[in-house]
Design a protein around this motif. Structure first.
Motif, mmCIF file in Angstrom:
data_model
loop_
_atom_site.group_PDB
_atom_site.id
_atom_site.type_symbol
_atom_site.label_atom_id
_atom_site.label_comp_id
_atom_site.label_asym_id
_atom_site.label_seq_id
_atom_site.Cartn_x
_atom_site.Cartn_y
_atom_site.Cartn_z
ATOM 1 N N LYS A 232 7.277 -49.589 8.554
ATOM 2 C CA LYS A 232 8.204 -48.756 7.793
ATOM 3 C C LYS A 232 8.869 -47.690 8.652
ATOM 4 C CE LYS A 232 6.962 -48.541 2.887
ATOM 5 N NZ LYS A 232 8.132 -48.587 2.035
ATOM 6 N N ASP A 233 10.132 -47.407 8.307
ATOM 7 C CA ASP A 233 10.821 -46.257 8.884
ATOM 8 C C ASP A 233 10.702 -45.128 7.856
ATOM 9 O OD1 ASP A 233 12.534 -44.289 9.651
ATOM 10 O OD2 ASP A 233 14.369 -45.493 9.436
ATOM 11 N N PHE A 234 9.852 -44.159 8.155
ATOM 12 C CA PHE A 234 9.550 -43.130 7.159
ATOM 13 C C PHE A 234 10.664 -42.089 6.972
ATOM 14 C CE2 PHE A 234 5.040 -44.368 8.120
ATOM 15 C CZ PHE A 234 4.822 -44.959 6.896
ATOM 16 N N SER A 235 11.721 -42.209 7.754
ATOM 17 C CA SER A 235 12.816 -41.261 7.545
ATOM 18 C C SER A 235 13.760 -41.752 6.448
ATOM 19 C CB SER A 235 13.588 -41.057 8.850
ATOM 20 O OG SER A 235 14.273 -42.248 9.185
ATOM 21 N N ASP A 236 13.519 -42.972 5.982
ATOM 22 C CA ASP A 236 14.408 -43.574 4.988
ATOM 23 C C ASP A 236 13.648 -43.704 3.666
ATOM 24 O OD1 ASP A 236 16.607 -44.812 3.912
ATOM 25 O OD2 ASP A 236 15.944 -46.820 4.527
ATOM 26 N N VAL A 237 14.178 -43.094 2.619
ATOM 27 C CA VAL A 237 13.428 -43.030 1.362
ATOM 28 C C VAL A 237 14.082 -43.850 0.249
ATOM 29 C CG1 VAL A 237 12.462 -41.493 -0.387
ATOM 30 C CG2 VAL A 237 12.746 -40.680 1.964
ATOM 31 N N LYS A 238 13.282 -44.693 -0.378
ATOM 32 C CA LYS A 238 13.772 -45.406 -1.564
ATOM 33 C C LYS A 238 12.815 -45.215 -2.739
ATOM 34 C CE LYS A 238 16.302 -49.079 0.810
ATOM 35 N NZ LYS A 238 15.842 -48.748 2.203
ATOM 36 N N VAL A 239 11.538 -45.431 -2.472
ATOM 37 C CA VAL A 239 10.535 -45.358 -3.549
ATOM 38 C C VAL A 239 9.673 -44.114 -3.360
ATOM 39 C CG1 VAL A 239 8.605 -46.557 -4.656
ATOM 40 C CG2 VAL A 239 10.467 -47.878 -3.609
ATOM 41 N N ILE A 240 9.496 -43.368 -4.427
ATOM 42 C CA ILE A 240 8.712 -42.132 -4.341
ATOM 43 C C ILE A 240 7.586 -42.154 -5.370
ATOM 44 C CG2 ILE A 240 8.791 -39.609 -4.521
ATOM 45 C CD1 ILE A 240 11.903 -40.025 -3.923
ATOM 46 N N LEU A 241 6.392 -41.899 -4.891
ATOM 47 C CA LEU A 241 5.245 -41.784 -5.786
ATOM 48 C C LEU A 241 5.153 -40.328 -6.223
ATOM 49 C CD1 LEU A 241 2.086 -41.210 -6.382
ATOM 50 C CD2 LEU A 241 2.823 -43.554 -6.862
ATOM 51 N N VAL A 242 5.299 -40.094 -7.504
ATOM 52 C CA VAL A 242 5.160 -38.727 -8.026
ATOM 53 C C VAL A 242 3.814 -38.630 -8.748
ATOM 54 C CG1 VAL A 242 6.075 -37.016 -9.632
ATOM 55 C CG2 VAL A 242 7.641 -38.333 -8.193
ATOM 56 N N ASP A 243 2.979 -37.785 -8.214
ATOM 57 C CA ASP A 243 1.612 -37.671 -8.721
ATOM 58 C C ASP A 243 1.438 -36.378 -9.512
ATOM 59 O OD1 ASP A 243 -1.151 -37.953 -9.067
ATOM 60 O OD2 ASP A 243 -1.563 -36.869 -7.200
ATOM 61 N N ALA A 244 1.321 -36.509 -10.814
ATOM 62 C CA ALA A 244 1.002 -35.360 -11.663
ATOM 63 C C ALA A 244 -0.502 -35.128 -11.524
ATOM 64 C CB ALA A 244 1.362 -35.652 -13.111
ATOM 65 N N GLY A 245 -0.872 -34.041 -10.893
ATOM 66 C CA GLY A 245 -2.271 -33.802 -10.536
ATOM 67 C C GLY A 245 -3.215 -33.831 -11.729
ATOM 68 N N HIS A 246 -4.382 -34.411 -11.504
ATOM 69 C CA HIS A 246 -5.486 -34.465 -12.481
ATOM 70 C C HIS A 246 -5.242 -35.439 -13.632
ATOM 71 C CE1 HIS A 246 -7.472 -31.225 -10.378
ATOM 72 N NE2 HIS A 246 -6.282 -30.655 -10.295
ATOM 73 N N ASN A 247 -6.287 -35.594 -14.448
ATOM 74 C CA ASN A 247 -6.246 -36.497 -15.595
ATOM 75 C C ASN A 247 -6.325 -35.711 -16.884
ATOM 76 O OD1 ASN A 247 -5.939 -39.035 -14.483
ATOM 77 N ND2 ASN A 247 -8.138 -39.293 -14.119
ATOM 78 N N TYR A 248 -5.836 -36.339 -17.948
ATOM 79 C CA TYR A 248 -5.864 -35.663 -19.239
ATOM 80 C C TYR A 248 -7.256 -35.638 -19.834
ATOM 81 C CZ TYR A 248 -3.839 -33.822 -23.484
ATOM 82 O OH TYR A 248 -3.499 -33.007 -24.532
ATOM 83 N N GLN A 249 -8.049 -36.671 -19.514
ATOM 84 C CA GLN A 249 -9.445 -36.639 -19.963
ATOM 85 C C GLN A 249 -10.318 -37.312 -18.923
ATOM 86 O OE1 GLN A 249 -9.777 -38.756 -23.631
ATOM 87 N NE2 GLN A 249 -8.710 -40.557 -22.909
ATOM 88 N N GLY A 250 -11.626 -37.132 -19.047
ATOM 89 C CA GLY A 250 -12.545 -37.729 -18.087
ATOM 90 C C GLY A 250 -12.985 -36.719 -17.044
ATOM 91 N N LYS A 251 -13.324 -37.219 -15.860
ATOM 92 C CA LYS A 251 -13.962 -36.376 -14.849
ATOM 93 C C LYS A 251 -12.992 -35.508 -14.040
ATOM 94 C CE LYS A 251 -18.366 -37.735 -15.176
ATOM 95 N NZ LYS A 251 -18.276 -38.412 -16.481
ATOM 96 N N ASP A 252 -11.759 -35.953 -13.883
ATOM 97 C CA ASP A 252 -10.838 -35.245 -12.986
ATOM 98 C C ASP A 252 -9.903 -34.308 -13.758
ATOM 99 O OD1 ASP A 252 -9.311 -34.404 -10.864
ATOM 100 O OD2 ASP A 252 -8.237 -36.295 -10.607
ATOM 101 N N ILE A 253 -10.497 -33.318 -14.389
ATOM 102 C CA ILE A 253 -9.720 -32.347 -15.170
ATOM 103 C C ILE A 253 -9.417 -31.147 -14.269
ATOM 104 C CG2 ILE A 253 -9.805 -30.838 -17.196
ATOM 105 C CD1 ILE A 253 -9.739 -33.689 -18.047
#
Ligand SMILES: [Zn+2]
Length: 441
Positions: A232-253
């Motif tokens: 991959k050429d990391f200077s070129d962006v097409k797909v972006i993973l957007v991570d909303a931190g944590h979970n709504y329920q369970g262990k990773d609150i």
């Protein structure tokens, strides 16, 4: 034009933080904080299943049709227009092209409705309180119990079971009356908050591996991933993973601010959702770790939750990974900081841009770019940043974090950082991020 439309829709659909406290109340002029059903209305507008009108009123007294109630229940129970496959429904008064057919079909399949009489659904009739009660009783899995509970009227058993399970709390209308939006919101809210509903949800979550347990990637998948990322050429962006931190329920609150009645995973999702819109408007493809605010990804342990986020970024072959969090620290911390795994590479380049743009647009204290061993930064093969968007125990930061305008400012600033990153030249001899992968494995 499109942007304006999207903004307007966001305004109508997503709406308002402030779950239980009045600080960021749903600001409908016709629903004061003293309104009996205020909490319910605020909560449901916030999770996006019910909305106000174009003139920003809520119209709590307005009655709704049976189809509108089906729509509300379906949205609350996870109906997705894109993926839902229509079922055969036995109602001749609900034609194929009827706008609410999907919702009615969904509720029928869930066992919430069976019509007025043979073949008749009466989609445009007003929904009564008793009918709404029946549907929520069925939705919490107590339909059969209600049927075997005796009473004078057809709905007596449902009313009894509903009352025993807290579904009638703060309901101000009688069973025979046409249900007003205020009462409809209240009963759906009662359902969501009830123990019976959540026990049932928990069971479904444990049964459904997609939503709880992390699936191990196969060796073939891993080698394909490594191969793709090594080229991959990391200077070129097409797909972006957007991570909303944590979970709504369970262990990773995440963290919580009880004064405001908000949780970190709610704020991170609100910002992530706005970031998604901004990035999609710019033409990027966005993959979300949590599609809905109430989603949880691999909630069996914190490590599973984090690994699942990393895996999703890899299997989507994302070019960038952006994780959104909020800070907390014994009441003295303030401001924004952006993290990357190491300096000198693409991650640090993105972190610097994000840090600059977000602190600029929010005016929050600039804590600078930092390096850390955060799991999602360390184990991703693509450039990756984690942004702490402010402190949840700082009054001033919270004004930004918990307001729609503040969240929008954070989201647009991150999107601008991505666009600027995307216009820059490749870095020569950039720190190679894939080295981290072996280390973890
Ligand atoms: Zn966090």
């Amino acid at each position: 034009m499109k942007r304006a439309l999207v903004l307007m829709l966001t305004f109508l659909i997503v709406i308002f933080l402030g779950l239980t406290s009045g600080v960021f109340a749903a600001d409908f002029p016709d629903v004061s904080e003293k309104h009996l059903n205020f909490d319910a209305i605020s909560y449901l507008t916030e999770i996006g299943v019910i909305a106000g009108y174009e003139d920003f009123t809520f119209r709590p007294e307005r009655e709704i049709t049976r189809t509108e109630f089906c729509a509300l229940m379906a949205r609350t129970l996870g109906y997705d227009k894109e993926t839902y496959v229509l079922a055969d429904i036995p109602f001749y008064d609900v034609p194929e092209e009827y706008w609410g057919r999907g919702y009615i079909s969904f509720c029928f399949e869930k066992g919430l409705i069976n019509g007025m009489e043979e073949g008749v659904f009466a989609p445009a009739d007003k929904v009564t309180v008793a009918q709404a009660v029946k549907m929520t009783v069925c939705a919490v899995g107590k339909g059969e119990e209600a049927l075997s509970t005796n009473g004078e009227k057809w709905y007596s058993g449902y009313m009894t079971v509903a009352s025993e399970n807290g579904l009638l709390d703060k309901m101000s209308q009688k069973a025979d009356e046409n249900a007003a939006r205020s009462n409809v919101a209240q009963i759906v809210y009662n359902m969501l908050m009830s123990d019976v509903f959540n026990e049932q949800e928990d069971e479904e979550t444990t049964e459904n591996p997609e939503n709880s347990e992390r699936e191990e990637l196969s060796d073939e998948e891993l080698s394909e991933i490594e191969m793709v990322f090594s080229q991959k050429d990391f200077s070129d962006v097409k797909v972006i993973l957007v991570d909303a931190g944590h979970n709504y329920q369970g262990k990773d609150i995440g963290a919580e601010n009880l004064d405001y009645g908000v949780r970190e995973e709610e704020i991170t999702w609100q910002i992530a959702d706005k970031l998604r819109e901004n990035l999609e408007d710019m033409g990027y493809i966005v993959v979300m770790t949590r599609e809905k605010m109430t989603d949880s990804i691999a909630n069996t342990s914190v490590t599973d939750s984090l690994q699942a986020r990393v895996d999703l970024a890899h299997t989507s072959f994302a070019d960038l990974f952006i994780s959104i969090h909020c800070n907390i620290g014994n009441g003295i911390g303030k401001g924004i900081e952006s993290y990357c795994f190491q300096l000198g590479g693409y991650s640090a380049r993105l972190a610097a841009l994000v840090q600059e743009k977000v602190s600029e647009s929010t005016g929050l204290y600039d804590r600078g770019v930092k390096t850390a061993n955060f799991f999602v930064n360390k184990n991703t093969l693509m450039p990756s940043v984690l942004i702490e968007t402010g402190f949840m125990d700082n009054e001033h930061d919270m004004e930004i974090l918990a307001s729609r305008d503040g969240q929008e400012r954070i989201a647009t600033a991150i999107a601008r950082a991505v666009r600027e990153y995307d216009t820059m030249e490749p870095i020569e001899n950039a720190a190679i991020e894939e080295e981290n992968y072996d280390e973890e494995a």
